[in-house]
Design a protein around this motif. Structure first.
Motif, mmCIF file in Angstrom:
data_model
loop_
_atom_site.group_PDB
_atom_site.id
_atom_site.type_symbol
_atom_site.label_atom_id
_atom_site.label_comp_id
_atom_site.label_asym_id
_atom_site.label_seq_id
_atom_site.Cartn_x
_atom_site.Cartn_y
_atom_site.Cartn_z
ATOM 1 N N SER A 52 0.813 -1.221 0.000
ATOM 2 C CA SER A 52 0.000 0.000 0.000
ATOM 3 C C SER A 52 0.847 1.272 0.000
ATOM 4 O O SER A 52 0.312 2.375 0.063
ATOM 5 C CB SER A 52 -0.936 0.001 1.204
ATOM 6 O OG SER A 52 -0.194 0.002 2.406
ATOM 7 N N GLY A 53 2.174 1.105 -0.037
ATOM 8 C CA GLY A 53 3.052 2.262 -0.076
ATOM 9 C C GLY A 53 3.144 3.022 1.242
ATOM 10 O O GLY A 53 3.474 4.205 1.249
ATOM 11 N N GLN A 54 2.883 2.364 2.350
ATOM 12 C CA GLN A 54 2.949 3.013 3.665
ATOM 13 C C GLN A 54 4.319 2.745 4.296
ATOM 14 O O GLN A 54 4.508 1.774 5.018
ATOM 15 C CB GLN A 54 1.842 2.498 4.566
ATOM 16 C CG GLN A 54 0.448 2.825 4.068
ATOM 17 C CD GLN A 54 -0.609 2.302 5.005
ATOM 18 O OE1 GLN A 54 -0.667 2.724 6.154
ATOM 19 N NE2 GLN A 54 -1.424 1.382 4.516
ATOM 20 N N THR A 55 5.253 3.613 4.026
ATOM 21 C CA THR A 55 6.611 3.458 4.527
ATOM 22 C C THR A 55 6.648 3.387 6.046
ATOM 23 O O THR A 55 7.415 2.607 6.622
ATOM 24 C CB THR A 55 7.501 4.619 4.031
ATOM 25 O OG1 THR A 55 7.400 4.687 2.604
ATOM 26 C CG2 THR A 55 8.949 4.428 4.436
ATOM 27 N N ASN A 56 5.805 4.181 6.711
ATOM 28 C CA ASN A 56 5.792 4.173 8.174
ATOM 29 C C ASN A 56 5.390 2.800 8.715
ATOM 30 O O ASN A 56 5.934 2.332 9.719
ATOM 31 C CB ASN A 56 4.868 5.264 8.721
ATOM 32 C CG ASN A 56 3.439 5.128 8.242
ATOM 33 O OD1 ASN A 56 3.153 4.473 7.240
ATOM 34 N ND2 ASN A 56 2.521 5.784 8.931
ATOM 35 N N LEU A 57 4.463 2.122 8.071
ATOM 36 C CA LEU A 57 4.032 0.786 8.486
ATOM 37 C C LEU A 57 5.153 -0.231 8.261
ATOM 38 O O LEU A 57 5.392 -1.108 9.096
ATOM 39 C CB LEU A 57 2.769 0.377 7.724
ATOM 40 C CG LEU A 57 1.975 -0.811 8.229
ATOM 41 C CD1 LEU A 57 1.514 -0.587 9.667
ATOM 42 C CD2 LEU A 57 0.758 -1.046 7.332
ATOM 43 N N VAL A 58 5.875 -0.081 7.154
ATOM 44 C CA VAL A 58 6.989 -0.980 6.847
ATOM 45 C C VAL A 58 8.112 -0.805 7.872
ATOM 46 O O VAL A 58 8.612 -1.794 8.429
ATOM 47 C CB VAL A 58 7.530 -0.730 5.421
ATOM 48 C CG1 VAL A 58 8.801 -1.530 5.173
ATOM 49 C CG2 VAL A 58 6.470 -1.060 4.384
ATOM 50 N N LEU A 59 8.482 0.426 8.148
ATOM 51 C CA LEU A 59 9.587 0.685 9.080
ATOM 52 C C LEU A 59 9.240 0.273 10.505
ATOM 53 O O LEU A 59 10.053 -0.359 11.186
ATOM 54 C CB LEU A 59 9.989 2.164 9.040
ATOM 55 C CG LEU A 59 10.613 2.645 7.722
ATOM 56 C CD1 LEU A 59 10.875 4.149 7.764
ATOM 57 C CD2 LEU A 59 11.888 1.882 7.418
ATOM 58 N N SER A 60 8.050 0.619 10.965
ATOM 59 C CA SER A 60 7.691 0.270 12.346
ATOM 60 C C SER A 60 7.585 -1.238 12.522
ATOM 61 O O SER A 60 8.026 -1.784 13.539
ATOM 62 C CB SER A 60 6.397 0.970 12.769
ATOM 63 O OG SER A 60 5.311 0.554 11.978
ATOM 64 N N ASN A 61 7.054 -1.943 11.544
ATOM 65 C CA ASN A 61 6.925 -3.389 11.682
ATOM 66 C C ASN A 61 8.224 -4.126 11.382
ATOM 67 O O ASN A 61 8.426 -5.232 11.874
ATOM 68 C CB ASN A 61 5.756 -3.905 10.847
ATOM 69 C CG ASN A 61 4.470 -3.676 11.590
ATOM 70 O OD1 ASN A 61 4.146 -4.410 12.514
ATOM 71 N ND2 ASN A 61 3.759 -2.616 11.240
ATOM 72 N N GLY A 62 9.116 -3.519 10.633
ATOM 73 C CA GLY A 62 10.460 -4.075 10.493
ATOM 74 C C GLY A 62 11.164 -4.049 11.846
ATOM 75 O O GLY A 62 11.777 -5.038 12.271
ATOM 76 N N PHE A 63 11.035 -2.913 12.566
ATOM 77 C CA PHE A 63 11.600 -2.809 13.910
ATOM 78 C C PHE A 63 10.927 -3.807 14.846
ATOM 79 O O PHE A 63 11.598 -4.487 15.631
ATOM 80 C CB PHE A 63 11.431 -1.374 14.436
ATOM 81 C CG PHE A 63 11.814 -1.230 15.877
ATOM 82 C CD1 PHE A 63 13.152 -1.189 16.243
ATOM 83 C CD2 PHE A 63 10.844 -1.160 16.854
ATOM 84 C CE1 PHE A 63 13.513 -1.067 17.579
ATOM 85 C CE2 PHE A 63 11.197 -1.042 18.197
ATOM 86 C CZ PHE A 63 12.532 -0.993 18.559
ATOM 87 N N LEU A 64 9.597 -3.909 14.792
ATOM 88 C CA LEU A 64 8.877 -4.840 15.668
ATOM 89 C C LEU A 64 9.260 -6.293 15.388
ATOM 90 O O LEU A 64 9.280 -7.114 16.303
ATOM 91 C CB LEU A 64 7.362 -4.646 15.532
ATOM 92 C CG LEU A 64 6.823 -3.361 16.147
ATOM 93 C CD1 LEU A 64 5.337 -3.211 15.859
ATOM 94 C CD2 LEU A 64 7.093 -3.310 17.638
#
Length: 191
Positions: A52-64
Motif C-alpha cells: 500500500s506504499g505506507q513506509t511508516n508501516l513498513v519501518l515500524s513493523n520491520g523494527f517490531l
C-alpha cells in the motif's frame, strides 16, 4: 485473493492472538509462542505496508520484527533453558538423598491446591526473610476473574507444602477466605 489481501487478514488476527498470549502470562513457553505469532503479524503488516506504499508501516513493523525475534530468543531460548534446568533439579532432588527442591520462579502464579486436590487460590507472590533466607509468607488470591473481584490473603510457610506436583495446603477455600485480607498495595511486614 492476492498476497496483500491475505496479509491484511493475517496481520490483525495474529497481532490480537499474540497480544492475548503474552498478556495471559501463562509461562515461558506460551509467552515465547506469543512472540512467534507477533512475528507472523509484524511480517504480515510489513507486506500490507509494502503493497500500500505506507513506509511508516513498513519501518515500524520491520523494527517490531526484530523486537519479536528477541522475545522469541528470550522466552523460547534462554528462559526455556532455565525452566528445564530448574525442573531437572527438582526432579533429581526428589529421587536423591538430599532435601527436595522447588523452583522459586514457579511460585508466582502457581495454583494452590487444597486438601481434596481442588484449586483454592493462586499464589501472587512470595516474601522472603532477609535474616533467615526463608519464605516469610506467600500472598494468595482467591475469587475474582483476571484480578477483578479477587481477595488477597497471606499464608505462612507452615501452611504450605511444596512438591513435585505443585503447591498444596490443608486449608479449604473457606478457611483461606476466613484469614485476614491483605491490601493489594500494602502487604504485612510480618505474619
Amino acid at each position: 485473493m492476492n498476497l496483500s489481501e491475505i496479509a491484511g487478514w493475517i496481520a490483525p488476527a495474529a497481532t490480537m492472538i499474540a497480544a492475548m498470549m503474552t498478556a495471559a502470562n501463562l509461562g515461558a513457553r506460551v509467552t515465547g509462542w506469543g512472540f512467534v505469532v507477533f512475528t507472523v503479524g509484524s511480517v504480515a503488516w510489513t507486506i500490507v505496508g509494502l503493497s500500500s506504499g505506507q513506509t511508516n508501516l513498513v519501518l515500524s513493523n520491520g523494527f517490531l520484527t526484530v523486537v519479536n525475534l528477541v522475545g522469541i530468543w528470550r522466552w523460547l531460548g534462554r528462559q526455556a533453558t532455565y525452566d528445564r534446568g530448574s525442573t531437572a533439579a527438582a526432579a533429581d532432588s526428589a529421587h536423591a538423598p538430599v532435601p527436595s527442591l522447588y523452583a522459586a520462579g514457579g511460585v508466582v502464579g502457581a495454583t494452590l491446591t487444597g486438601p481434596d486436590g481442588e484449586r483454592v487460590g493462586t499464589i501472587v507472590d512470595a516474601m522472603l526473610g532477609c535474616g533467615d533466607n526463608a519464605i516469610a509468607y506467600v500472598v494468595v488470591s482467591t475469587g475474582g476473574v483476571g484480578g477483578v473481584g479477587e481477595t488477597l490473603h497471606a499464608l505462612g510457610p507452615e501452611e504450605l507444602v511444596f512438591g513435585a506436583d505443585g503447591v498444596r495446603t490443608d486449608l479449604s477455600v473457606g478457611a483461606i477466605r476466613a484469614e485476614p485480607t491483605v491490601r493489594s498495595d500494602h502487604w504485612p511486614k510480618a505474619l
